[in-house]
Structures are given as C-alpha cells and as structure tokens.
Design an enzyme around this catalytic site. Structure first.
Site, PDB file in Angstrom:
ATOM      1  N   ASP A 185     110.511 103.944   3.382  1.00  0.00           N
ATOM      2  CA  ASP A 185     111.511 103.213   2.623  1.00  0.00           C
ATOM      3  C   ASP A 185     112.892 103.454   3.250  1.00  0.00           C
ATOM      4  O   ASP A 185     113.202 104.568   3.657  1.00  0.00           O
ATOM      5  CB  ASP A 185     111.478 103.765   1.183  1.00  0.00           C
ATOM      6  N   GLU A 229     111.231 100.088   6.604  1.00  0.00           N
ATOM      7  CA  GLU A 229     112.333  99.145   6.429  1.00  0.00           C
ATOM      8  C   GLU A 229     113.446  99.554   7.401  1.00  0.00           C
ATOM      9  O   GLU A 229     114.050 100.605   7.224  1.00  0.00           O
ATOM     10  CB  GLU A 229     112.874  99.213   5.003  1.00  0.00           C
TER      11      GLU A 229
END
Ligand code: CA
Length: 627
Positions: free
Chosen positions: A318, A347
């Site tokens: 993340d 990400e």
C-alpha cells in the site's frame, strides 16, 4: 537524541521478540532510549514483572525458563518517570483486539500436512491473474449460505451455491480461473471490534500488530492460536487448488501515532517528520520512516516471517511511494530466497506530502530502480474508464475521445513503442512491472463508475462497456488484476441511491459480494471466465521486455476514431471498438480466422470463420488469429 544517531550507535541485527523454545523463551526488545524495561508476564489473571537487561546495542533481554507456549506478555517501557505498557511489536499472536501479546509455539498452529504445503509456481509474474478480495466481503452476504460468514473458515466451505444453483465461494474462484487471491489486510488491525465484528466493518488499512493475523476473521479471537491456524487453513485450501495467496501489507503508516507500539517502544524513531512535526505522507495521520535501519529491519523481518510461516505467494504494498528504494529491494531480495516465485506489486505513489526525497521513493517514476517490484498502472485504469476522482469523467470505453494512443500504450504495458505518437511517458520497459486493472477496492467499482459517467446509456450498453474494459485488461501486456465480484458487475449501493466511492468502513450491505448477481449477470461472468482462460492458455499476453514488444507488436493504421487494433506476431489481432459504429475488419486475403473473443463470447477455444466476414460490433472487442 537524533534518530540517525540511534542508527549509527545502536543498530542490532539479531532476532527480536519472544523467541520460543520448549525449554525457555528469550524476550528481546530494542529500545535504546528507554530508562528501564520490564517484562510483564501473565499467568491467568495474575502477572509477574521481570527485570530485563540492556546490552550495548540498546536491546533489553530476559530469558524465562520453562514452556511458555500460550502465555500472554507485554513490555513496560520507562521513559522519564513513567512506565508505559506496550505490546511487543514483534509479537506473533495476542489476546482479543490485540492489546496483549502472546508467546506461541508455532508448530502447534499448523493444519494437517502444512509442512508439505506448496506455494504456487508461475513461469513469470505476468502470468498471474490477481483477484483482490476482502476476507469478510467474500462471505458476508446475508442471502448467502456460508456457515462461517465473515471468517477465514468460509474459504473452506465447498459445494455451496446461490439460490439459482451457481457455484459460490471457493468453488466460484476455482471456476473463474484466477491464479492468485489477493487478500486485503489480514494482519491485526485496530478499528473492528473482534468480539462484535458485524458492527464495525473496516478494510483493514489501520494497522495495529503487524505480525499477527486479524482476530475478527477468526471463529475464536480470544484464543491466540485460532487466528493463526484458521488463516493457515485458508491458505492451505487455496494452495490445494493451485491458487496463490497475496497479502496486502501496510507498513507505510500505523493506525495510531502517539500510543502506537512503535512510538511507545522508541519514541519518535519510527516515524518521519518535517522539523518538529510528524509528517503525513499516507494521509492517514503519520508515515513510517522505512529508511531508518531498525525500521527497515522490522519490515524485512516481518515480511520474511509471513512469507515463511504462512507460505505466502506474494505481497501487495500500500502507498509504496512512502517506502525507500533500498528497503523495497532488500525485501524483494530476502523474500525471494524463501520463495523464488514470490510476486511483488504495489501502489507506486504516496497519499500526501512526504519528507522522503523523491529520488529515493519506490514510486512509478523510479520503477527501474526496483526491478523486481510491479506497480499498479493508473494510466491503464484511467485511459480505459476515466479519472477515478471525477465520477462523470469518461475514458475510452464510456465515450471519452482522443484516447486511442493512451489505450495502445496501456495495452502494451506502457513500454515505449515508436508507433505511438506521443512523447515517451514510459515508466518501465519491463511488463512484469506493470499491473493492469480497471477496478480495485478504492474508488467506485467499474459498474458504478459507468453509471455516473455513461449518463443516459442503458444497462445493456453499460454492460458492453464493462465487457470491453475486461477484454482490455485480460488481453494486455502486464499482470492482470481485478476486484472480486467485478465478474458479475460488483456494485456498492448506498441507502440514498448513490454508490460508494470509499467504502472502507461501510457496512456489509455495501461491501459484501452479492452472489445472487452471478446468475443475474451470468453472461458477463462467462465473458470474464473466458477471457481469463484465453489469457492463461496463450503466451502472447505475457511478453516480458520492451524489445520483445517492439519487435512483435504493430498497430492497425488509419482506423476510424475510438478504435484501436493491436497486431501481435503478424497474426493475432486484438481490436477494441469503443465507437457507436460497426467496424468491418477487412483482412485483405481469403484466409481463415479463428475467433476467440467477440461481443458475445470469450474463450480459449477459437471458432473458425472466413476473415472477410469479420466485423467488430459497437462497443466491443474482437480477438482473432489468422490461420
Ligand atoms: Ca484486530
């Protein structure tokens, strides 16, 4: 003392936490700044406090003889006058709601045949078809027949159907054909009360104890071993069906700051700051300073522990732009030693402003510096369906204009190609680094996005747009990714008639996978299933290098607007027609074609036809091979 001085003076490379042996347990906690540390060891409702000894590296240690399996413990850390109780940041299990650590003999937490457990092998990361799923959403549908709704154990339930007789649960995942299930956070997170999880849903991006499974998914959250055992059972069940398990990890921030395990154990060390203030590059209140040596060690130790103990097949990071490049590379290197087929993606951006130097961030523009790490292609996502932050914004499939070049580039994994007339915006030349998708847990689902962006279009027309999007994902170069339920038009309806943009704490009614829709949208489901089968059975969708793509891929020229044609090896044609017109293909010879994908059907079995007959219906894809 400055945090950097702690790194220089006190780095400790050894094992930390409660190191269990049947004869004794050695407790070690790194806290060079503490004035004193005590081990608080529980025995039922009683406890004793044991003095710990500090070594020259700032590690406090205490050996307790005897078999401590199942015993609860915490540390009491003294800074100044007061002792503060804290859960060991290395704790491997805990009591309910993660407020107290537990010593655990891990060999007693293994399901049957766990030692022979095999992870999933892939020839290459871009052979993966990733299925993003929240443990609770999978089985929380009130209409569904799961016995263990919301629990890890729901993944063990076989032979379940919806009321129309369609397979649901794990049988559905098998039938769909994905290679990996990517689970939203399964480590212990903070805001769901583990004793009444039905009342406070959360996605789990609120980390509390990094090395412990989340208790609300366990049938017995008060028993520290159940959560470990049940998660391993889930993993084992998926492995039994040759489906890998990817864990979503969120070391970039913690749920709380001042009273987090990190900040009590070594105040101000684990977090980044702008001068005197903690920074907030995660937009979740704080950001973890991955570049500091003992922070990096914690993250690497933690991921290695999960990889090895839980036999995982991949990790999803993340807000990876908040990790420094060196940490990411160390993770990939160390974890690959445990499982050479491990896949890594994240990400490649941050959530807010960070003090970490942009050149050090593991983000898209630095992708070449983290070669084993793949990143989500928001370029792919946005060019196909439109900007995710503007509901009504259109992409290629839903009426956006002048997106042909963006879509061509997206379809070849974003690598540079001389035939695409734009400045080179490539962030990688290796499609194994690219995750292509049109829907994930964040933002509107694709189906809901089409509701807002394709105004005035009928459901039938929006279904065509959805299928065209899916055709693009599964016939592109890179790693294919989808959200669970997307295959039967997942929607997150709110009571007010709108649809959820951010359902991180919305109730089950919004978030659950509605299994009855598998029947309602069986046509869409069959299309997704066929596309996945086609992708898996065909090498042409997993080219690796930019050179291979530049050599093998050409594009159709002089096409009408809103049509893109990708030609691979001179004989495979992928045509995406986002226009309202029929497009006659017009292959200029008498050849025959095998058609694998058209507006109705997608399959790994081709249908033979005359090339001269081929046409691409409005808002649909066609894929054929000249034979
Ligand atoms: Ca929890």
């Amino acid at each position: 003392m400055k945090n950097t001085n702690l790194d220089e003076l006190y780095f400790y490379g050894g094992e930390l936490g409660a190191c269990y042996d049947t004869e004794k347990t050695v407790f070690r906690v790194w806290s060079p700044t503490a004035d004193d540390v005590l081990l608080k060891l529980y025995n039922g409702n009683d406890f004793s406090t044991e003095k710990m000894e500090k070594n020259s590296q700032g590690v406090w240690e205490k050996t307790v003889n005897g078999d401590l399996d199942g015993r609860f413990y915490n540390y009491l850390i003294k800074n100044g006058e007061d002792y503060t109780e804290v859960v060991d940041i290395y704790a491997k299990s805990c009591g309910v709601n993660g407020k107290i650590g537990m010593v655990v003999n891990l060999s007693t937490t293994n399901p049957k045949n766990w030692c022979e457990e095999k992870t999933v092998k892939l020839d290459s990361p871009n052979k993966a078809v990733l299925y993003e799923l929240h443990v609770r959403d999978f089985s929380s549908d009130k209409e569904s027949s799961f016995e263990n709704k919301g629990k890890f154990s729901a993944f063990l339930e076989e032979n379940l159907t919806n009321s129309f007789g369609d397979k649901i649960g794990i049988d559905h995942i098998k039938e769909l054909g994905v290679t990996h299930v990517h689970l939203l956070p399964i480590y212990d997170y903070a805001t769901t009360d583990e004793l009444s999880p039905n009342e406070c849903y959360n996605w789990g991006y609120d980390p509390q104890n990094y090395n412990i499974p989340e208790g609300s998914y366990s049938k017995n959250p008060s028993d520290g071993k159940s959560r470990i055992y049940e998660l391993k059972e889930l993993i084992s069940k998926l492995h039994e069906n040759n489906i890998g398990v990817v864990m979503d990890v969120v070391y970039n921030h913690t749920y709380t700051l001042d009273n987090s395990g990190f900040n009590i154990t070594v105040p101000n060390y684990y977090y980044r700051n702008f001068d005197d203030n903690f920074s907030n590059g995660s937009a979740c209140g704080n950001e973890v300073a991955t570049e500091r040596k003992m922070v990096r060690k914690f993250i690497v130790d933690s991921i290695k522990y999960w990889a090895k103990e839980y036999k995982l097949d991949g990790f999803r990071f993340d807000l990876m732009g908040l990790y420094d490049i060196a940490t990411i590379n160390e993770i990939c290197e160390e974890v690959t030693k445990i499982n050479p087929d491990m896949i890594f993606y994240g990400e490649g951006w941050t959530g807010g402003e960070s003090p970490l130097d942009e050149n050090l961030r593991a983000m898209k523009k630095n992708a070449k510096s983290v070669p084993k790490m793949a990143m989500f292609s928001d370029d792919f996502r946005d060019s196909l369906k439109g900007d995710v932050f503007i509901s009504e914004n259109k992409g290629f499939v839903n009426g956006g204009l002048d997106l042909e070049n963006s879509v061509k580039k997206a379809m070849i994994g974003g690598v540079f190609h001389p035939a695409i007339l734009d400045e080179d915006k490539s962030w990688t030349d290796d499609t194994r680094q690219v995750v292509n998708y049109v829907e994930a847990h964040d933002n509107l689902t694709l189906w809901d996005k089409l509701y807002y962006s394709a105004v005035g279009k009928s459901p039938e027309e929006r279904i065509k747009m959805d299928k065209l999007s899916a055709a693009a994902v599964f016939m592109s170069q890179g790693i294919a990714f989808m959200q669970a339920g997307q295959e039967f038009l997942r929607s997150k309806p709110l009571p007010n008639g709108e649809f959820a943009h951010d359902s991180y704490k919305s109730p089950d009614e919004v978030n659950s996978i509605k299994w009855e829709n598998k029947h309602k949208y069986s046509d869409v489901y069959e299309y997704y299933k066929g596309l996945i089968a086609l992708r898996k059975s065909n090498e042409i969708f997993s080219m690796k290098s930019g050179d291979e793509i530049r050599n093998c891929v050409k594009f159709g020229e002089n096409l009408p607007k809103n049509i893109v044609e990708i030609i691979i090896d001179g004989k495979y044609h992928i045509i995406l027609n986002a226009s309202e017109e029929i497009y006659p293909v017009g292959v200029e010879n008498n050849a025959k074609c095998e058609v694998f994908v058209d507006e109705c059907r997608a399959s790994n079995t081709g249908i033979l036809t005359e090339c001269s007959n081929l046409e691409v219906k409005p808002i649909s894809a066609l894929m054929f091979k000249i034979v």
